[in-house]
Design an enzyme around this catalytic site. Structure first.
Site, mmCIF file in Angstrom:
data_model
loop_
_atom_site.group_PDB
_atom_site.id
_atom_site.type_symbol
_atom_site.label_atom_id
_atom_site.label_comp_id
_atom_site.label_asym_id
_atom_site.label_seq_id
_atom_site.Cartn_x
_atom_site.Cartn_y
_atom_site.Cartn_z
ATOM 1 N N LYS A 172 0.854 -1.193 0.000
ATOM 2 C CA LYS A 172 0.000 0.000 0.000
ATOM 3 C C LYS A 172 0.887 1.238 0.000
ATOM 4 O O LYS A 172 1.928 1.259 0.672
ATOM 5 C CB LYS A 172 -0.900 -0.033 1.240
ATOM 6 C CG LYS A 172 -1.926 1.086 1.326
ATOM 7 C CD LYS A 172 -2.806 0.907 2.568
ATOM 8 C CE LYS A 172 -3.880 1.982 2.660
ATOM 9 N NZ LYS A 172 -4.748 1.794 3.858
ATOM 10 N N SER A 230 -9.813 1.801 2.930
ATOM 11 C CA SER A 230 -8.911 2.574 2.099
ATOM 12 C C SER A 230 -7.870 1.727 1.356
ATOM 13 O O SER A 230 -7.298 2.201 0.377
ATOM 14 C CB SER A 230 -8.178 3.605 2.963
ATOM 15 O OG SER A 230 -7.267 2.971 3.849
ATOM 16 N N SER A 265 -9.973 -0.540 7.119
ATOM 17 C CA SER A 265 -9.370 -0.329 5.795
ATOM 18 C C SER A 265 -8.658 -1.533 5.202
ATOM 19 O O SER A 265 -8.287 -1.517 4.030
ATOM 20 C CB SER A 265 -8.394 0.851 5.841
ATOM 21 O OG SER A 265 -9.100 2.063 5.838
#
Lengths: 463, 97
Positions: A67, A143, A167
């Site tokens: 990420k 997210s 997330s």
């Protein structure tokens, strides 16, 4: 392909680390343009690392996608924000990256996310849209939407995500993969760009529960550079994975099965619970009485911490700086205006407000006290049950653009995932079926540092 | 209880955030709605309850105070938007005499 079978192939010599990277890079070029999971990838750097990798290590030669809010030396780290997308290169490795490398893994590829991890759809990325591989008109969740979409579409074998209020788990649920949020203190956050420091955790996003166990074993552990990480031994999560659920008590909180859940989601989550019962677990109805206050509590505490953490983005030392500032104050104000997107601005304003003089006690201190009640709900529950089972999200992935201009509606959909972050528990999302073509995940929550048993139960759900 | 209301421009200034008129207008309604929802916790009696700042049983720990290597100067400066003489350059912060 699972990480363990990949490891076997690498050790037998039927594939090479360099060949794997070429395959992935090819898939990123051919498949990712319609998904939009990747923000960048550096094949040359990864191949240089692959040349000297030790295949006898637990993750020897396996590429792991990251990420875009974790620092990887020499690579970009945009956080999905214009603030960092112009000219930021990481000057060091986050601890999780250092640990992945020590285990033989090769960090490869940077994944899209909601800006500074604020969002549940990855639509708040300032850089690009990410689509759900199961239906390109729909969100991947967020997210960590890029991480989930990459693993689900086969452009990554596994990825790291971060979870502040769901997330990791919610995008895993929406994309049909496994996503684990470890307990607060299990994994170091050093080098993770901070959103809400009392809530953030890094965790694995994988195709199987076994892969999650393998990856967690590699990244967990005490780190002197994160004072919130705890100095406790890291168990061999693979060793107990197949111990089954016979005799375990699984709590079903009545507050998590009320109105507002899509019937198709409820049916699949209950089927997962019944599968555990059939395997010898005992299902028990429990109560987590302060559940209805979790969203309000979270949306005071998380923005408060974010407003403080994001004050470092001031246009001075790194990131975006506004042109021709009149003075220092003008530089701060315009750099932040130009660099941040709307959701980040909303949360900075909300967080600043609840911390400001005259409102601090009414909002922030009050929320911290309600947080104690939510934490106690779980402590009480875990006195009688081994784990808690619930939906991850009230519905399957929504269409892109459906919640535009209504942030409150979006916040309310986080209801089932926030409490684990407020209480610090570990929690995992495991695929439990599909409604139409859209995946659904079941959430299993465990006590603080109860990852071994959590993974064991998740494995029984997976079958 | 009166409806909660944020003075968006005032609070944005506290956060050193410039906003244009359109943003102020958009955020005003959204933030008032969020605050209105957050009010649900005001109904709860929390007298005698200790606040939770961190969910971990251990906090405020210090690592050993031992010297260790810092990032090299070049690495620290590599992301600075403006620099001169191995330092980060900012607009003048003191007035002329």
């Amino acid at each position: 392909m699972s990480l363990l079978s990949l490891r076997d192939q690498l050790r037998s010599g039927s594939v090479t680390p360099s060949g794997l990277l070429d395959d992935l890079a090819g898939k990123i070029v051919s498949r990712d343009p319609e998904i939009g999971a990747y923000l960048s990838h550096d094949l040359a750097a990864a191949k240089a690392e692959a040349a000297s990798v030790d295949l006898s290590l637990p993750l020897g030669g396996i590429p792991i996608a990251i990420k875009d809010n974790m620092n990887v030396l020499g690579q970009p780290c945009t956080c999905g924000s214009k603030f960092l997308s112009e000219n930021y290169t990481s000057p060091y490795d986050a601890t999780v990256i250092r640990k992945l490398r020590a285990a033989g893994a090769i960090p490869f590829g940077r994944l899209n996310m909601d800006e500074f991890a604020m969002g549940s759809a990855t639509e708040n990325s300032a850089l690009q849209i990410t689509r759900n591989p199961h239906d390109l008109d729909r969100i991947p969740g967020g997210s960590s939407g890029g991480s989930a979409a990459a693993v689900a579409s086969g452009t990554a074998f596994a990825a790291l995500g971060s979870d502040t209020g769901g997330s990791i788990r919610q995008p895993a649920s929406h994309c049909g993969i496994v996503g684990l949020k470890p307990s607060y203190g299990r994994v170091s956050r050093f080098g993770l760009v901070a959103f809400a420091s009392s809530l953030d955790q890094i965790g694995p996003m994988t195709q199987t529960v076994e892969d999650a166990a393998l990856l967690l074993g590699a990244i967990a552990g005490y780190d002197p550079q994160d004072s919130t990480s705890l100095d406790r031994p890291v168990p061999d999560y693979l060793a107990t994975l197949n111990d089954g659920v016979k005799g375990l008590k699984i709590g079903l909180p009545k507050e998590y099965f009320g109105d507002g859940i899509d019937p198709g989601v409820r049916e699949l989550v209950m089927a997962a619970a019944n599968k555990l019962a059939a395997a010898g677990a005992e299902l028990v109805e429990i109560s987590l009485p302060h559940t209805e206050y979790a969203v309000a509590t979270y949306y005071v505490i998380a923005p408060a911490e974010a407003s403080s953490n994001l004050s470092r983005f001031d246009g001075i030392r790194y990131g975006h700086r506004a042109a021709n500032p009149a003075d220092l104050l003008d530089l701060y104000r315009r750099s932040r205006e130009e660099g941040f997107g709307p959701e980040v601005k909303r949360r900075i304003i909300l967080g600043t407000y609840v911390l400001s003089s005259g409102y601090h006690d009414a909002y922030y201190t009050k929320a911290q006290k309600v947080r104690t009640l939510i934490r106690r709900d779980f402590e009480t529950a875990f006195e009688t049950v081994d784990a808690v089972l619930s939906p991850v999200a009230p519905s399957t992935a929504r269409k892109l653009g459906e919640s535009a201009h209504d942030p409150l509606r979006e916040y309310l959909s986080d209801i089932f995932t926030l409490a684990a972050n407020l209480a610090g528990n570990c929690a995992i999302s495991v695929p439990c079926g599909k409604v139409g073509q859209l995946p659904v995940g079941v959430q299993i929550l465990g006590p603080h540092f109860g990852e071994a048993k959590l993974l064991q139960i998740a494995k029984a759900v997976e079958g | 209880m009166s409806k909660p209301h944020i003075d968006v421009r005032y609070v944005a200034n506290l956060a050193r955030l410039e906003l244009n008129e359109a943003e102020v207008a958009e955020f005003q309604g959204q933030l008032d709605a969020i605050l209105g929802y957050v009010e649900t916790i005001s109904l709860l009696d929390v007298s005698g309850i200790e606040p939770t700042a961190y969910p971990s049983p251990v906090f405020d720990r210090m690592r050993d105070d031992e010297p260790h290597e810092s990032l090299p100067l070049a690495a620290v400066l590599q992301n600075a938007p403006d620099q001169a003489q191995n330092q980060i350059r900012v607009p003048k912060v003191v007035a002329d005499a």
